[in-house]
Motif scaffolding. Structure first.
Motif, mmCIF file in Angstrom:
data_model
loop_
_atom_site.group_PDB
_atom_site.id
_atom_site.type_symbol
_atom_site.label_atom_id
_atom_site.label_comp_id
_atom_site.label_asym_id
_atom_site.label_seq_id
_atom_site.Cartn_x
_atom_site.Cartn_y
_atom_site.Cartn_z
ATOM 1 N N GLN A 180 49.478 50.003 39.838
ATOM 2 C CA GLN A 180 48.465 50.663 40.659
ATOM 3 C C GLN A 180 47.248 51.134 39.863
ATOM 4 O O GLN A 180 46.260 51.584 40.432
ATOM 5 C CB GLN A 180 49.076 51.831 41.416
ATOM 6 N N ALA A 181 47.282 51.006 38.564
ATOM 7 C CA ALA A 181 46.193 51.499 37.719
ATOM 8 C C ALA A 181 44.872 50.787 38.008
ATOM 9 O O ALA A 181 43.819 51.424 38.031
ATOM 10 C CB ALA A 181 46.563 51.351 36.248
ATOM 11 N N SER A 182 44.928 49.491 38.246
ATOM 12 C CA SER A 182 43.682 48.761 38.509
ATOM 13 C C SER A 182 43.023 49.250 39.791
ATOM 14 O O SER A 182 41.797 49.281 39.894
ATOM 15 C CB SER A 182 43.929 47.253 38.561
ATOM 16 N N HIS A 187 38.872 31.994 44.865
ATOM 17 C CA HIS A 187 38.055 33.148 45.263
ATOM 18 C C HIS A 187 37.041 32.725 46.332
ATOM 19 O O HIS A 187 36.506 31.612 46.291
ATOM 20 C CB HIS A 187 37.326 33.733 44.049
ATOM 21 N N ALA A 188 36.783 33.620 47.264
ATOM 22 C CA ALA A 188 35.885 33.329 48.388
ATOM 23 C C ALA A 188 34.485 32.919 47.930
ATOM 24 O O ALA A 188 33.823 32.134 48.602
ATOM 25 C CB ALA A 188 35.801 34.542 49.307
ATOM 26 N N ARG A 189 34.040 33.417 46.798
ATOM 27 C CA ARG A 189 32.687 33.111 46.317
ATOM 28 C C ARG A 189 32.665 32.042 45.226
ATOM 29 O O ARG A 189 31.661 31.901 44.537
ATOM 30 C CB ARG A 189 32.033 34.387 45.791
ATOM 31 N N LYS A 190 33.725 31.285 45.089
ATOM 32 C CA LYS A 190 33.792 30.302 44.007
ATOM 33 C C LYS A 190 32.652 29.286 44.108
ATOM 34 O O LYS A 190 32.016 28.959 43.101
ATOM 35 C CB LYS A 190 35.152 29.595 43.982
ATOM 36 N N ALA A 214 39.864 41.318 40.084
ATOM 37 C CA ALA A 214 39.130 40.799 38.925
ATOM 38 C C ALA A 214 38.004 39.829 39.303
ATOM 39 O O ALA A 214 36.909 39.910 38.736
ATOM 40 C CB ALA A 214 40.091 40.145 37.934
ATOM 41 N N ASP A 215 38.240 38.932 40.235
ATOM 42 C CA ASP A 215 37.191 37.970 40.577
ATOM 43 C C ASP A 215 35.994 38.625 41.249
ATOM 44 O O ASP A 215 34.847 38.249 41.001
ATOM 45 C CB ASP A 215 37.741 36.844 41.447
ATOM 46 N N TRP A 240 42.442 44.518 33.188
ATOM 47 C CA TRP A 240 43.115 43.920 34.341
ATOM 48 C C TRP A 240 42.487 42.570 34.688
ATOM 49 O O TRP A 240 42.009 42.359 35.803
ATOM 50 C CB TRP A 240 43.039 44.873 35.539
ATOM 51 N N PRO A 241 42.497 41.619 33.751
ATOM 52 C CA PRO A 241 41.832 40.332 33.996
ATOM 53 C C PRO A 241 42.495 39.495 35.090
ATOM 54 O O PRO A 241 41.871 38.578 35.631
ATOM 55 C CB PRO A 241 41.924 39.626 32.636
ATOM 56 N N HIS A 242 43.742 39.826 35.439
ATOM 57 C CA HIS A 242 44.453 39.037 36.446
ATOM 58 C C HIS A 242 44.720 39.821 37.729
ATOM 59 O O HIS A 242 45.432 39.343 38.609
ATOM 60 C CB HIS A 242 45.766 38.513 35.866
ATOM 61 N N ALA A 243 44.148 41.012 37.830
ATOM 62 C CA ALA A 243 44.332 41.813 39.045
ATOM 63 C C ALA A 243 43.621 41.130 40.213
ATOM 64 O O ALA A 243 42.710 40.320 40.032
ATOM 65 C CB ALA A 243 43.765 43.216 38.840
ATOM 66 N N ALA A 244 44.042 41.470 41.407
ATOM 67 C CA ALA A 244 43.425 40.894 42.607
ATOM 68 C C ALA A 244 41.924 41.180 42.657
ATOM 69 O O ALA A 244 41.150 40.396 43.204
ATOM 70 C CB ALA A 244 44.111 41.443 43.854
#
Length: 177
Positions: A84-86, A159-162, A128-129, A122-126
């Motif tokens: 939960q930190a991210s 990601h929606a904005r890819k 991050a993108d 948190w490079p892999h958190a939801a």
């Protein structure tokens, strides 16, 4: 039996809730923080996190963006390994967005630092993108083509904005050249 008596924590939480209900936000925030510290000392990390998060939300409700940013950021960094930190750190980012809207010159660098920090820890958190998109956009507006390209390229394919990130990456490469 054999467990830690969490009665004092519960009493503090109930006090904090009553203070909050009575519109005594500052005192409620202090009581939640005290309960969080006690919970932490008893080894109740999840409960301590939730209580500190509540205190930070109260600061945010009161419109004290600097204090809520500091609380959310500290919470995210302190509980960095926890899932939960991210989320807490992302709340600090949201506070920074509001501060930048109020005074761009004063808070832009702190906002960018929070974005970079979020990606570092948190490079892999939801989240991050979305953070990458925001940071890439800032770099692009600053004409920092190399950093913009590097950040945009890291946005995941789902990601929606890819598609927009791919176009932005191409534009930044052209500008760089």
């Amino acid at each position: 039996e054999g467990g830690v008596d969490a009665g004092p924590v519960q009493l503090l939480v109930e006090t904090a809730q009553n203070l909050y209900a009575d519109q005594q936000r500052s005192r409620a925030m202090e009581a939640f923080e005290k309960a969080a510290r006690l919970s932490k000392s008893l080894g109740e990390r999840d409960r301590s996190f939730r209580l500190s998060f509540t205190a930070a939300r109260i600061a945010q409700e009161q419109g004290d963006l600097r204090q809520s940013l500091a609380r959310f950021r500290a919470l995210g960094l302190e509980y960095r390994p926890d899932s939960q930190a991210s989320e807490a750190h992302l709340m600090a980012v949201a506070c920074a967005v509001d501060l930048v809207r109020q005074d761009p010159a004063a808070f832009r660098e702190e906002y960018m630092q929070l974005l970079r920090e979020h990606l570092e820890f948190w490079p892999h958190a939801a989240s991050a993108d979305s953070v990458r998109w925001s940071l890439g956009d800032i770099y692009e507006r600053q004409r920092d083509w190399t950093n913009a390209v590097n950040v945009y390229r890291e946005i995941s394919l789902n990601h929606a904005r890819k598609d927009r990130a791919i176009r932005a990456t191409g534009k930044c490469w052209v500008e760089k050249l």
